[in-house]
Design a protein around this motif. Structure first.
Motif, PDB file in Angstrom:
ATOM      1  N   ASP A 175       4.778  10.637  30.939  1.00 53.75           N
ATOM      2  CA  ASP A 175       5.519  10.324  29.499  1.00 53.75           C
ATOM      3  C   ASP A 175       6.518   8.634  29.806  1.00 53.75           C
ATOM      4  O   ASP A 175       6.950   8.204  30.538  1.00 53.75           O
ATOM      5  N   PRO A 176       5.449   8.095  29.512  1.00 53.30           N
ATOM      6  CA  PRO A 176       5.616   5.868  29.776  1.00 53.30           C
ATOM      7  C   PRO A 176       6.526   5.521  28.270  1.00 53.30           C
ATOM      8  O   PRO A 176       7.250   4.766  29.318  1.00 53.30           O
ATOM      9  N   VAL A 193       8.601   4.788  39.849  1.00 55.62           N
ATOM     10  CA  VAL A 193       7.483   6.257  39.771  1.00 55.62           C
ATOM     11  C   VAL A 193       6.040   5.781  38.619  1.00 55.62           C
ATOM     12  O   VAL A 193       6.522   4.810  37.976  1.00 55.62           O
ATOM     13  N   GLY A 194       5.625   5.617  38.818  1.00 59.37           N
ATOM     14  CA  GLY A 194       4.494   4.890  37.740  1.00 59.37           C
ATOM     15  C   GLY A 194       3.943   4.365  38.109  1.00 59.37           C
ATOM     16  O   GLY A 194       2.951   3.387  37.993  1.00 59.37           O
ATOM     17  N   GLY A 195       4.112   3.449  39.184  1.00 58.21           N
ATOM     18  CA  GLY A 195       3.506   2.052  39.645  1.00 58.21           C
ATOM     19  C   GLY A 195       2.791   1.239  38.607  1.00 58.21           C
ATOM     20  O   GLY A 195       4.328   0.638  37.792  1.00 58.21           O
ATOM     21  N   ALA A 196       2.044   0.936  39.203  1.00 56.97           N
ATOM     22  CA  ALA A 196       1.124   0.174  37.906  1.00 56.97           C
ATOM     23  C   ALA A 196       1.085   0.049  36.328  1.00 56.97           C
ATOM     24  O   ALA A 196       1.375  -0.136  35.633  1.00 56.97           O
ATOM     25  N   GLY A 197       1.810   1.389  36.694  1.00 59.38           N
ATOM     26  CA  GLY A 197       1.911   1.754  34.909  1.00 59.38           C
ATOM     27  C   GLY A 197       3.107   0.480  33.968  1.00 59.38           C
ATOM     28  O   GLY A 197       3.537   0.349  33.056  1.00 59.38           O
ATOM     29  N   ARG A 235       9.801   7.127  28.097  1.00 57.63           N
ATOM     30  CA  ARG A 235      10.415   7.841  29.090  1.00 57.63           C
ATOM     31  C   ARG A 235      10.658   7.129  30.403  1.00 57.63           C
ATOM     32  O   ARG A 235      12.097   6.447  30.923  1.00 57.63           O
ATOM     33  N   LEU A 236       9.292   6.341  31.397  1.00 54.08           N
ATOM     34  CA  LEU A 236       9.093   5.396  32.446  1.00 54.08           C
ATOM     35  C   LEU A 236      10.076   4.717  31.597  1.00 54.08           C
ATOM     36  O   LEU A 236      10.735   4.260  32.684  1.00 54.08           O
ATOM     37  N   PHE A 237       9.773   3.412  30.828  1.00 53.03           N
ATOM     38  CA  PHE A 237      10.034   2.183  30.551  1.00 53.03           C
ATOM     39  C   PHE A 237      12.133   2.820  30.115  1.00 53.03           C
ATOM     40  O   PHE A 237      12.591   1.727  31.045  1.00 53.03           O
ATOM     41  N   GLY A 238      12.097   3.528  29.721  1.00 51.60           N
ATOM     42  CA  GLY A 238      13.230   3.684  29.654  1.00 51.60           C
ATOM     43  C   GLY A 238      14.523   4.044  30.798  1.00 51.60           C
ATOM     44  O   GLY A 238      15.435   3.828  31.096  1.00 51.60           O
ATOM     45  N   VAL A 239      14.084   4.505  31.684  1.00 47.84           N
ATOM     46  CA  VAL A 239      14.435   4.641  33.128  1.00 47.84           C
ATOM     47  C   VAL A 239      14.704   3.755  34.119  1.00 47.84           C
ATOM     48  O   VAL A 239      15.836   3.291  34.386  1.00 47.84           O
ATOM     49  N   ALA A 240      13.420   2.482  33.449  1.00 42.66           N
ATOM     50  CA  ALA A 240      13.455   1.411  34.925  1.00 42.66           C
ATOM     51  C   ALA A 240      14.560   0.492  33.779  1.00 42.66           C
ATOM     52  O   ALA A 240      14.732  -0.193  34.718  1.00 42.66           O
ATOM     53  N   ASN A 241      14.274   0.119  32.702  1.00 43.28           N
ATOM     54  CA  ASN A 241      15.614  -0.445  31.733  1.00 43.28           C
ATOM     55  C   ASN A 241      15.850  -0.004  32.253  1.00 43.28           C
ATOM     56  O   ASN A 241      17.178  -1.092  32.663  1.00 43.28           O
ATOM     57  N   THR A 242      16.885   0.822  32.283  1.00 39.78           N
ATOM     58  CA  THR A 242      17.945   1.518  32.781  1.00 39.78           C
ATOM     59  C   THR A 242      18.498   1.026  34.449  1.00 39.78           C
ATOM     60  O   THR A 242      19.778   0.913  35.163  1.00 39.78           O
ATOM     61  N   ALA A 243      17.401   1.715  35.018  1.00 40.96           N
ATOM     62  CA  ALA A 243      17.875   1.541  36.147  1.00 40.96           C
ATOM     63  C   ALA A 243      17.755  -0.247  36.785  1.00 40.96           C
ATOM     64  O   ALA A 243      18.977  -0.507  37.786  1.00 40.96           O
TER      65      ALA A 243
END
Length: 378
Positions: free
Chosen positions: A269-270, A42-46, A272-280
């Motif tokens: 929400d960049p 989610v957020g792709g290129a972000g 939060r996006l990073f937090g989710v991606a990092n955790t995943a």
């Protein structure tokens, strides 16, 4: 299966699927393939600015190399995908609070995720951990040879040979080649749910389970990671107390989880996006083909059109083993209908599930997901 004399098939792993289980081992959870991967995509290129950090989080297993030279099913190559998703019950490290670490992690929960050719729908087939199967010869991660065995518990494959042996066993059971592999353990599951902000479910009756540490009144709840883990490990206090009922709870939770991923608003929400991606990326182990952010992101994007109502949830048709009510055995004729439907890229017909003990667990309807998420089929 031709060895019904007992031995490994009667002792490996612990607690049974029915009757009075002889073990109080607690169970692990599973996150569906697309839901876990979608959290990264989610957020792709972000995600470009944290690309290398996320890449370093991922762990990959070269399953194809370990199964090289084995008699594997042919890859159909029609654009559909089949993914083995496992929940590991390791008690080591951060998972030690869930029981004694005996040095053996097992595939506590297993789901085959079949994504159709157009990647617009999916079928998920849960395999009860206590299903007696024929395990093929395997090679473990150290190169050691694991001999074949007949009439052993399904989760023994992961215990003795790791991910590759679990994949080989699923392929022998189904006749379907697995394209990918995803695995998550207790702690990774909890952190993923917490980072997402919880998952909403509704219970039609109170659930109080001392073993899983779940205490929920009837009503709607937003479960945090600890509560979510407790729900998908709950067995004795729901329905007939069997593992088959626990699978129904897991299937409902998976649909609720997918709905939560889609409604999470990560695009806006960049942080939060990073937090989710990092955790995943820290939470999962994948096959080596998916063990990079670029490949996992592409994989997740291909699944982005699948929502809860597009997923058919079924349990492998099984009956209780006449020699041991704590074990189950596939109903061959009905199981063949399930695997044939997946190979034809079609939904599993209701006729394949009519005779299964899974539909008689009494857990159906106890927990419901977000409105619009269809109930598990059994």
């Amino acid at each position: 299966m031709n060895d019904r004399s007992g031995g490994e098939g009667r002792t490996a792993g612990g607690g049974g699927s029915g009757g009075k289980p002889r073990s109080r081992r607690r169970r692990a959870a599973v996150v569906t393939a697309w839901a876990t991967a979608a959290l990264i995509a989610v957020g792709g290129a972000g995600l470009g600015y944290v690309w290398f950090q996320l890449d370093g989080n991922l762990r990959g297993v070269d399953i194809d190399a370990q199964l090289y030279g084995r008699d594997r099913p042919r890859d159909i190559g029609d654009g559909s995908m089949d993914i083995l998703v496992l929940g590991s019950d390791s008690r080591s490290g951060a998972n030690s609070s869930y029981g004694r670490d005996d040095g053996a992690a097992r595939a506590d929960t297993a789901m085959i995720v079949h994504v159709n050719e157009g990647h617009r729908s999916a079928t998920v087939v849960s395999i009860p951990r206590d299903t007696l199967v024929d395990r093929p010869a395997c090679t473990d991660s150290d190169g050691g040879r694991i001999p074949p065995a007949d009439g052993v518990m399904f989760n023994s494959a992961y215990e003795v040979g790791g991910p590759a042996c679990a994949v080989g066993t699923v392929e022998r059971l189904s006749g379907i080649r697995m394209d990918h592999y995803l695995e998550i353990d207790f702690t990774g599951f909890k952190k993923l749910v917490d980072e997402l902000g919880g998952v909403e479910i509704t219970t039609t009756e109170a659930i109080h389970d001392r073993d899983s540490r779940l205490d929920l009144p009837a009503g709607t709840h937003t479960l945090d990671g600890e509560q979510s883990l407790a729900l998908v490990r709950t067995r004795k206090s729901v329905g007939d107390g069997s593992d088959l009922g626990r699978i129904q709870l897991q299937q409902t939770f998976v649909k609720a989880f997918i709905a939560q991923v889609k409604d999470a608003g990560l695009l806006t929400d960049p942080v939060r996006l990073f937090g989710v991606a990092n955790t995943a990326t820290k939470a999962v182990t994948t096959d080596s083909d998916l063990a990079s952010v670029s490949k996992l992101t592409g994989f997740a994007r291909s699944l982005s059109g699948i929502g809860p109502s597009d997923v058919q949830m079924v349990t492998l048709p099984v009956g209780y083993d006449p020699y041991d009510p704590n074990r189950v055995v596939p109903i061959d004729r009905d199981a063949r209908q399930v695997w044939s439907a997946l190979r034809r890229d079609e939904p599993v017909p209701a006729s394949a599930l009519r005779n299964s003990a899974a539909g008689r667990s009494g857990a159906d309807g106890v927990v419901s997901a977000t409105p619009g998420a269809a109930s598990p089929a059994g």
